[in-house]
Design an enzyme around this catalytic site. Structure first.
Site, PDB file in Angstrom:
ATOM      1  N   ASP A   1      -1.570   8.938 -10.710  1.00  0.00           N
ATOM      2  CA  ASP A   1      -1.456   7.876 -11.717  1.00  0.00           C
ATOM      3  C   ASP A   1       0.000   7.634 -12.095  1.00  0.00           C
ATOM      4  O   ASP A   1       0.417   6.485 -12.319  1.00  0.00           O
ATOM      5  CB  ASP A   1      -2.253   8.241 -12.969  1.00  0.00           C
ATOM      6  CG  ASP A   1      -3.756   8.128 -12.761  1.00  0.00           C
ATOM      7  OD1 ASP A   1      -4.178   7.601 -11.712  1.00  0.00           O
ATOM      8  OD2 ASP A   1      -4.515   8.564 -13.656  1.00  0.00           O
TER       9      ASP A   1
ATOM     10  N   ASN B   1      -2.679  12.622  -4.081  1.00  0.00           N
ATOM     11  CA  ASN B   1      -3.758  12.943  -5.022  1.00  0.00           C
ATOM     12  C   ASN B   1      -4.371  14.301  -4.725  1.00  0.00           C
ATOM     13  O   ASN B   1      -4.608  15.102  -5.638  1.00  0.00           O
ATOM     14  CB  ASN B   1      -4.846  11.867  -4.954  1.00  0.00           C
ATOM     15  CG  ASN B   1      -4.663  10.795  -6.016  1.00  0.00           C
ATOM     16  OD1 ASN B   1      -3.975  10.998  -6.998  1.00  0.00           O
ATOM     17  ND2 ASN B   1      -5.279   9.652  -5.805  1.00  0.00           N
TER      18      ASN B   1
ATOM     19  N   ASP C   1      -4.512   2.406  -4.645  1.00  0.00           N
ATOM     20  CA  ASP C   1      -3.056   2.473  -4.507  1.00  0.00           C
ATOM     21  C   ASP C   1      -2.495   1.188  -3.920  1.00  0.00           C
ATOM     22  O   ASP C   1      -1.413   1.198  -3.336  1.00  0.00           O
ATOM     23  CB  ASP C   1      -2.676   3.658  -3.618  1.00  0.00           C
ATOM     24  CG  ASP C   1      -3.251   3.539  -2.212  1.00  0.00           C
ATOM     25  OD1 ASP C   1      -4.379   3.045  -2.089  1.00  0.00           O
ATOM     26  OD2 ASP C   1      -2.572   3.944  -1.252  1.00  0.00           O
TER      27      ASP C   1
ATOM     28  N   ASP D   1       0.852  -1.194   0.000  1.00  0.00           N
ATOM     29  CA  ASP D   1       0.000   0.000   0.000  1.00  0.00           C
ATOM     30  C   ASP D   1       0.890   1.248   0.000  1.00  0.00           C
ATOM     31  O   ASP D   1       1.836   1.333   0.780  1.00  0.00           O
ATOM     32  CB  ASP D   1      -0.896  -0.008   1.244  1.00  0.00           C
ATOM     33  CG  ASP D   1      -1.884   1.147   1.248  1.00  0.00           C
ATOM     34  OD1 ASP D   1      -2.911   1.030   0.575  1.00  0.00           O
ATOM     35  OD2 ASP D   1      -1.612   2.152   1.929  1.00  0.00           O
TER      36      ASP D   1
END
Length: 303
Positions: free
Chosen positions: A194, A185, A220, A177
């Protein structure tokens, strides 16, 4: 470094990357395979100092090798040939494992006049890349990162469990993770997020062993389903994944550093795929609670 056309053509035909440096470590030659492996062209590299951070080799402990630990520098000091496995930074940002060999060059008077470094891709990914090309036709690939998706995860778990039941081939699941990904983000936008996932996925694929499979399970989060593995090998793999995540180049995030938390579980006698993944997820949560950039594992005991 001037070379006859025939000699240059021969060196460019080599499958191993190769470059030549003067005693000052200025690059004087860069062959075609070096460009293919690193992404950097000869025009970008010839004339540069090799320690300027473009390649910036790191070992499996995350130690940067372009300073005092540089194998080229050591070889030019004592003339000894050195071979070492390192992670090389690709022009696109990800890191990839290579076997590096440094050899001294000598002038006519016997003094060391420079060195040549060759490097060979050590990721053993040809079979995996072929599998992924076939998987694209079966909708098993995550479209953003190019690694397997949840459907691929289920199929891989099914195969590994069958091998486990038939042959006792003990394997593991790792759940990975990205730490504070929501913050990335929110602060930099989804395009930057991304880009992080894409670079990280490529680094993970090149860091795992032949036979291990990387998948994106959503958001993620990634998972690795290993082939047959020992406890010590699992520990080494997990450490390697931390290294490649931390040393990827995420251009839009500079000077931020990406880290990951990892949970791992070794298959146990009563496991099905869901139970194994639940145990890996549980260890991931423990790692997160203990402080990010961490890992935890749950090693089941074989009968």
């Amino acid at each position: 470094m001037t070379r006859a056309p025939a000699a240059a053509a021969l060196l460019d035909a080599l499958s191993d990357g190769m470059y030549v440096v003067e005693p000052s470590r200025r690059i004087t030659y860069w062959n075609g395979a070096a460009e293919a492996i690193s992404g950097f062209s000869a025009d970008e590299m010839v004339g540069r100092w090799c320690g300027d951070g473009r390649l910036n080799h790191v070992n499996e402990r995350g130690v940067e090798l372009c300073g005092a630990s540089c194998p080229l520098l050591a070889t030019m000091r004592d003339g000894r040939t050195r071979s070492v496995r390192v992670f090389l930074h690709h022009r696109d940002g990800h890191v990839r494992p290579v076997n590096v060999t440094a050899v001294a060059l000598y002038a006519e008077d016997g003094t060391i006049s420079g060195a040549v470094e060759t490097f060979r891709d050590d990721s053993d990914r040809r079979e995996l890349e072929q599998d992924l090309r076939e998987a694209e036709h079966l909708a098993l690939v995550d479209p953003l990162t190019g690694v397997g998706n949840r459907r691929a995860l289920k199929q891989c778990l099914s195969r590994r469990l069958a091998d486990w039941e038939r042959d006792g081939a003990r394997f593991a699941a790792l759940v990975i993770d990205v730490d504070r990904f929501k913050q990335t983000n929110d602060n930099l936008g989804h395009d930057a997020g991304d880009a992080v996932l894409t670079v990280l996925a490529r680094s993970l694929v090149l860091a795992v062993r032949s036979g291990d499979q990387v998948v994106r399970t959503g958001g993620d989060e990634f998972a690795v389903i290993t082939g047959p593995i020992t406890d010590d090998e699992l520990s080494s793999l997990r450490a390697r994944l931390h290294v490649v995540a931390a040393h990827g180049r995420y251009d839009d995030l500079s000077p931020m550093r990406i880290t990951v938390s990892i949970g791992a579980a070794m298959v146990g006698v009563d496991d099905d795929g869901a139970a194994l993944m639940r145990r890996a997820d549980h260890q991931l949560l423990r790692a997160k609670r203990a402080g990010r950039k961490r890992d935890d594992d749950d090693v089941a005991t074989t009968p």
